[in-house]
Design a protein around this motif. Structure first.
Motif, PDB file in Angstrom:
ATOM      1  N   PRO A  42     -23.438   2.830   3.705  1.00 44.64           N
ATOM      2  CA  PRO A  42     -23.842   1.420   3.582  1.00 44.64           C
ATOM      3  C   PRO A  42     -25.350   1.203   3.681  1.00 44.64           C
ATOM      4  O   PRO A  42     -25.881   0.309   3.021  1.00 44.64           O
ATOM      5  N   LYS A  43     -26.035   2.026   4.470  1.00 51.13           N
ATOM      6  CA  LYS A  43     -27.481   1.824   4.590  1.00 51.13           C
ATOM      7  C   LYS A  43     -28.197   2.243   3.312  1.00 51.13           C
ATOM      8  O   LYS A  43     -29.186   1.625   2.909  1.00 51.13           O
ATOM      9  N   VAL A  44     -27.712   3.279   2.665  1.00 54.16           N
ATOM     10  CA  VAL A  44     -28.278   3.677   1.381  1.00 54.16           C
ATOM     11  C   VAL A  44     -28.065   2.569   0.355  1.00 54.16           C
ATOM     12  O   VAL A  44     -28.961   2.234  -0.426  1.00 54.16           O
ATOM     13  N   ALA A  45     -26.870   1.973   0.387  1.00 52.47           N
ATOM     14  CA  ALA A  45     -26.573   0.859  -0.521  1.00 52.47           C
ATOM     15  C   ALA A  45     -27.511  -0.320  -0.265  1.00 52.47           C
ATOM     16  O   ALA A  45     -27.968  -0.982  -1.214  1.00 52.47           O
ATOM     17  N   TYR A  46     -27.824  -0.572   1.012  1.00 50.58           N
ATOM     18  CA  TYR A  46     -28.730  -1.670   1.362  1.00 50.58           C
ATOM     19  C   TYR A  46     -30.102  -1.473   0.698  1.00 50.58           C
ATOM     20  O   TYR A  46     -30.658  -2.401   0.091  1.00 50.58           O
ATOM     21  N   TYR A  47     -30.640  -0.261   0.806  1.00 49.22           N
ATOM     22  CA  TYR A  47     -31.978  -0.022   0.255  1.00 49.22           C
ATOM     23  C   TYR A  47     -31.964   0.009  -1.268  1.00 49.22           C
ATOM     24  O   TYR A  47     -32.978  -0.304  -1.898  1.00 49.22           O
ATOM     25  N   CYS A  48     -30.833   0.382  -1.880  1.00 45.70           N
ATOM     26  CA  CYS A  48     -30.734   0.293  -3.343  1.00 45.70           C
ATOM     27  C   CYS A  48     -30.797  -1.168  -3.784  1.00 45.70           C
ATOM     28  O   CYS A  48     -31.495  -1.509  -4.758  1.00 45.70           O
ATOM     29  N   ARG A  49     -30.090  -2.028  -3.060  1.00 43.10           N
ATOM     30  CA  ARG A  49     -30.121  -3.464  -3.396  1.00 43.10           C
ATOM     31  C   ARG A  49     -31.505  -4.049  -3.136  1.00 43.10           C
ATOM     32  O   ARG A  49     -32.004  -4.872  -3.923  1.00 43.10           O
ATOM     33  N   LEU A  50     -32.125  -3.632  -2.025  1.00 41.80           N
ATOM     34  CA  LEU A  50     -33.451  -4.138  -1.700  1.00 41.80           C
ATOM     35  C   LEU A  50     -34.458  -3.748  -2.779  1.00 41.80           C
ATOM     36  O   LEU A  50     -35.298  -4.567  -3.194  1.00 41.80           O
ATOM     37  N   TYR A  51     -34.365  -2.510  -3.269  1.00 40.95           N
ATOM     38  CA  TYR A  51     -35.275  -2.055  -4.318  1.00 40.95           C
ATOM     39  C   TYR A  51     -35.036  -2.839  -5.613  1.00 40.95           C
ATOM     40  O   TYR A  51     -35.984  -3.197  -6.321  1.00 40.95           O
ATOM     41  N   ALA A  52     -33.759  -3.134  -5.911  1.00 44.76           N
ATOM     42  CA  ALA A  52     -33.436  -3.903  -7.115  1.00 44.76           C
ATOM     43  C   ALA A  52     -34.032  -5.307  -7.036  1.00 44.76           C
ATOM     44  O   ALA A  52     -34.578  -5.818  -8.022  1.00 44.76           O
ATOM     45  N   VAL A  53     -33.973  -5.930  -5.848  1.00 38.18           N
ATOM     46  CA  VAL A  53     -34.544  -7.266  -5.673  1.00 38.18           C
ATOM     47  C   VAL A  53     -36.060  -7.218  -5.837  1.00 38.18           C
ATOM     48  O   VAL A  53     -36.665  -8.081  -6.501  1.00 38.18           O
ATOM     49  N   GLU A  54     -36.701  -6.200  -5.236  1.00 37.19           N
ATOM     50  CA  GLU A  54     -38.155  -6.072  -5.356  1.00 37.19           C
ATOM     51  C   GLU A  54     -38.568  -5.908  -6.814  1.00 37.19           C
ATOM     52  O   GLU A  54     -39.563  -6.503  -7.259  1.00 37.19           O
ATOM     53  N   GLU A  55     -37.804  -5.122  -7.564  1.00 43.01           N
ATOM     54  CA  GLU A  55     -38.105  -4.942  -8.983  1.00 43.01           C
ATOM     55  C   GLU A  55     -37.807  -6.223  -9.766  1.00 43.01           C
ATOM     56  O   GLU A  55     -38.528  -6.580 -10.696  1.00 43.01           O
ATOM     57  N   GLY A  56     -36.723  -6.918  -9.386  1.00 42.16           N
ATOM     58  CA  GLY A  56     -36.355  -8.139 -10.087  1.00 42.16           C
ATOM     59  C   GLY A  56     -37.366  -9.254  -9.916  1.00 42.16           C
ATOM     60  O   GLY A  56     -37.621 -10.022 -10.851  1.00 42.16           O
ATOM     61  N   LEU A  57     -37.974  -9.324  -8.727  1.00 46.29           N
ATOM     62  CA  LEU A  57     -38.966 -10.371  -8.481  1.00 46.29           C
ATOM     63  C   LEU A  57     -40.254 -10.140  -9.274  1.00 46.29           C
ATOM     64  O   LEU A  57     -41.061 -11.057  -9.415  1.00 46.29           O
ATOM     65  N   LYS A  58     -40.443  -8.934  -9.780  1.00 41.35           N
ATOM     66  CA  LYS A  58     -41.628  -8.655 -10.593  1.00 41.35           C
ATOM     67  C   LYS A  58     -41.436  -9.125 -12.039  1.00 41.35           C
ATOM     68  O   LYS A  58     -42.402  -9.200 -12.784  1.00 41.35           O
ATOM     69  N   LEU A  59     -40.197  -9.409 -12.417  1.00 39.09           N
ATOM     70  CA  LEU A  59     -39.915  -9.815 -13.792  1.00 39.09           C
ATOM     71  C   LEU A  59     -40.389 -11.241 -14.028  1.00 39.09           C
ATOM     72  O   LEU A  59     -40.128 -12.141 -13.215  1.00 39.09           O
ATOM     73  N   GLN A  60     -41.065 -11.447 -15.117  1.00 37.21           N
ATOM     74  CA  GLN A  60     -41.526 -12.784 -15.479  1.00 37.21           C
ATOM     75  C   GLN A  60     -40.593 -13.387 -16.527  1.00 37.21           C
ATOM     76  O   GLN A  60     -39.891 -12.684 -17.242  1.00 37.21           O
ATOM     77  N   ASN A  61     -40.587 -14.731 -16.574  1.00 35.84           N
ATOM     78  CA  ASN A  61     -39.717 -15.444 -17.514  1.00 35.84           C
ATOM     79  C   ASN A  61     -38.259 -15.038 -17.327  1.00 35.84           C
ATOM     80  O   ASN A  61     -37.534 -14.747 -18.290  1.00 35.84           O
ATOM     81  N   ARG A  62     -37.843 -14.999 -16.051  1.00 35.66           N
ATOM     82  CA  ARG A  62     -36.481 -14.573 -15.754  1.00 35.66           C
ATOM     83  C   ARG A  62     -35.469 -15.599 -16.257  1.00 35.66           C
ATOM     84  O   ARG A  62     -35.662 -16.799 -16.103  1.00 35.66           O
ATOM     85  N   ASP A  63     -34.382 -15.100 -16.799  1.00 32.73           N
ATOM     86  CA  ASP A  63     -33.275 -15.956 -17.233  1.00 32.73           C
ATOM     87  C   ASP A  63     -32.532 -16.484 -16.008  1.00 32.73           C
ATOM     88  O   ASP A  63     -32.588 -15.901 -14.915  1.00 32.73           O
ATOM     89  N   LYS A  64     -31.814 -17.571 -16.193  1.00 29.45           N
ATOM     90  CA  LYS A  64     -31.059 -18.156 -15.084  1.00 29.45           C
ATOM     91  C   LYS A  64     -30.027 -17.169 -14.541  1.00 29.45           C
ATOM     92  O   LYS A  64     -29.783 -17.103 -13.329  1.00 29.45           O
ATOM     93  N   ALA A  65     -29.423 -16.384 -15.432  1.00 30.61           N
ATOM     94  CA  ALA A  65     -28.437 -15.393 -14.996  1.00 30.61           C
ATOM     95  C   ALA A  65     -29.071 -14.352 -14.079  1.00 30.61           C
ATOM     96  O   ALA A  65     -28.454 -13.910 -13.097  1.00 30.61           O
ATOM     97  N   ILE A  66     -30.310 -13.930 -14.363  1.00 29.32           N
ATOM     98  CA  ILE A  66     -31.015 -12.972 -13.510  1.00 29.32           C
ATOM     99  C   ILE A  66     -31.341 -13.614 -12.162  1.00 29.32           C
ATOM    100  O   ILE A  66     -31.215 -12.969 -11.102  1.00 29.32           O
ATOM    101  N   GLU A  67     -31.727 -14.901 -12.171  1.00 28.76           N
ATOM    102  CA  GLU A  67     -32.018 -15.611 -10.917  1.00 28.76           C
ATOM    103  C   GLU A  67     -30.776 -15.648 -10.031  1.00 28.76           C
ATOM    104  O   GLU A  67     -30.841 -15.369  -8.822  1.00 28.76           O
ATOM    105  N   GLU A  68     -29.636 -15.973 -10.621  1.00 27.63           N
ATOM    106  CA  GLU A  68     -28.397 -16.037  -9.847  1.00 27.63           C
ATOM    107  C   GLU A  68     -28.017 -14.664  -9.311  1.00 27.63           C
ATOM    108  O   GLU A  68     -27.530 -14.530  -8.182  1.00 27.63           O
ATOM    109  N   LEU A  69     -28.241 -13.630 -10.127  1.00 30.07           N
ATOM    110  CA  LEU A  69     -27.941 -12.267  -9.683  1.00 30.07           C
ATOM    111  C   LEU A  69     -28.801 -11.882  -8.483  1.00 30.07           C
ATOM    112  O   LEU A  69     -28.303 -11.325  -7.490  1.00 30.07           O
ATOM    113  N   LEU A  70     -30.091 -12.187  -8.538  1.00 29.12           N
ATOM    114  CA  LEU A  70     -30.997 -11.852  -7.436  1.00 29.12           C
ATOM    115  C   LEU A  70     -30.616 -12.602  -6.162  1.00 29.12           C
ATOM    116  O   LEU A  70     -30.643 -12.035  -5.060  1.00 29.12           O
TER     117      LEU A  70
END
Length: 410
Positions: A42-70
């Protein structure tokens, strides 16, 4: 480094104006790995999700679906943090250890010639987990090399399977034993120098070089094969033949070896040769008897080939005789005194093997965890590096720390 730049450029292009599909592809590898290991780690899963959020916040012009996913992933992160304690240093070691375990399993199957789609997926997952480790800082050289290799090997196996081919096992990694002669090229601008291997740890080697002892990765080393070295040569089809080294070209890197075989001569790389035996030293010349020695009669003939620098039985020439100087008159002491005896040189004190062993008696039933084994490995690496600089006291200290980690709960 070029691959790193390419990856960063792709990320920037996706972040600046990627489509919804591109944004999803940038995040899904990490979110999928998180779902796969959420129960087992579970802790490995936590950091995978955290990394995905950090990468997602770098995306510009995010679609609403990406916002909801984050936002949904952030909720999972908050829920995990509320129930679990986080320690970046320990968590980093756990994540690295988990990634290396997945990599090692896939590598064992691959080198046994049994690679399939499961092996491909395992290599790809290992590369993703290692990339997640970058949120703690830059990867060390060993982990970065494995991350790139895992991503490349996953693509290579997938390509072979799609073409209906059986993936060929990879070439065995370089292995040098202590005392082996090597050639070292530390960087692109430096010239190759000769060295001697002192010890090894994975794909790292402690090498004695003209400038001192250094820890060098296998990619910067090559076999120092002198002419006459007997080798086994493998051609492109994997067929082995006996051969001998004719020459070695270090003007290119990795070096090129000219190998003579029964059916011809080939220029090849180190991965295609295996040393069988070093060239035999030339036999020392047998001196002639004085009655038949022309050299002794003329007194001025000398042949350098008569010398054998490798022959330990050759004794040094006698020292030239010098005239004996007259003995100086003895100087008598004014009063009788006892000549003091020289004190024996102080011997360095080393820790007793008996006392050291008793200090680290293993606790019955104790089995070190992954975190402790990783930490013990790091302590042992530092000890090896210390010995490279003749710092035996520090080496003893770090080895004792490693033993303590492996024999008792911390």
């Amino acid at each position: 480094r070029e691959r790193e730049r390419d990856r960063e450029e792709r990320r920037e292009s996706v972040a600046m104006g990627g489509t919804l599909a591109e944004h999803r592809r940038a995040l899904l590898p990490f979110l999928q790995r998180a779902e796969e290991v959420s129960k087992a780690a579970p802790k490995v899963a936590y950091y995978c999700r955290l990394y995905a959020v950090e990468e997602g916040l770098k995306l510009q012009n995010r679609d609403k679906a990406i916002e909801e996913l984050l936002f949904s992933v952030m909720d999972k992160l908050e829920q995990f943090k509320a129930k679990n304690a986080l320690n970046p240093e320990e968590d980093k070691l756990q994540l690295e250890g988990f990634a290396l375990k997945i990599f090692s399993r896939a590598d064992r199957v691959d080198r046994a010639g049994k690679a399939d789609m499961s092996t491909c997926k395992a290599f790809y997952a290992a590369s993703v987990f290692m990339e997640v480790c970058t949120q703690f800082g830059e990867l060390d050289e060993d982990l970065e090399g494995k991350q790139k290799y895992a991503a490349w090997r996953a693509a290579d196996i997938r390509k072979a399977l799609r073409e209906g081919r059986t993936p060929a096992p990879p070439a065995e990694p370089k292995s040098y034993s202590p005392g082996q002669k090597v050639v070292c090229k530390l960087d692109e601008s430096s010239l190759p120098v000769q060295g001697t291997v002192l010890s090894s740890m994975g794909n790292k080697f402690m090498v004695s070089l003209p400038g001192g002892t250094q820890e060098v990765s296998s990619s910067k080393l090559a076999l120092d094969a002198v002419p006459g070295t007997s080798v086994m040569y493998r051609n492109a089809s994997g067929v082995e033949q006996e051969g001998k080294i004719l020459s070695m070209d270090v003007t290119v890197w990795p070096p090129s070896y000219e190998v003579e075989r029964s059916d011809g001569v080939s220029n090849t790389e180190e991965k295609n040769i295996t040393v069988v035996a070093a060239p035999e030293p030339s036999a020392p010349a047998v001196p002639q008897s004085p009655s038949h020695s022309k050299e002794e009669q003329t007194g001025n003939t000398f042949d350098v080939n008569d010398l054998s620098l490798d022959d330990a039985s050759v004794s040094a020439p006698p020292a030239p005789s010098l005239p004996t100087p007259p003995s100086p008159a003895p100087i008598l002491p004014k009063s009788p005194a006892t000549t003091p005896k020289p004190r024996p040189a102080a011997q360095p004190s080393y820790p007793s093997a008996t006392s050291s062993a008793s200090t680290f008696n293993q606790v019955p039933g104790f089995v070190p965890g992954l975190l402790q084994m990783n930490d013990a490995q790091r302590q042992a690496k530092v000890a090896i590096s210390s010995l490279g600089f003749q710092d035996y006291k520090s080496a003893i200290e770090y080895l004792q720390k490693a033993l303590k980690l492996l024999t008792s709960p911390q």
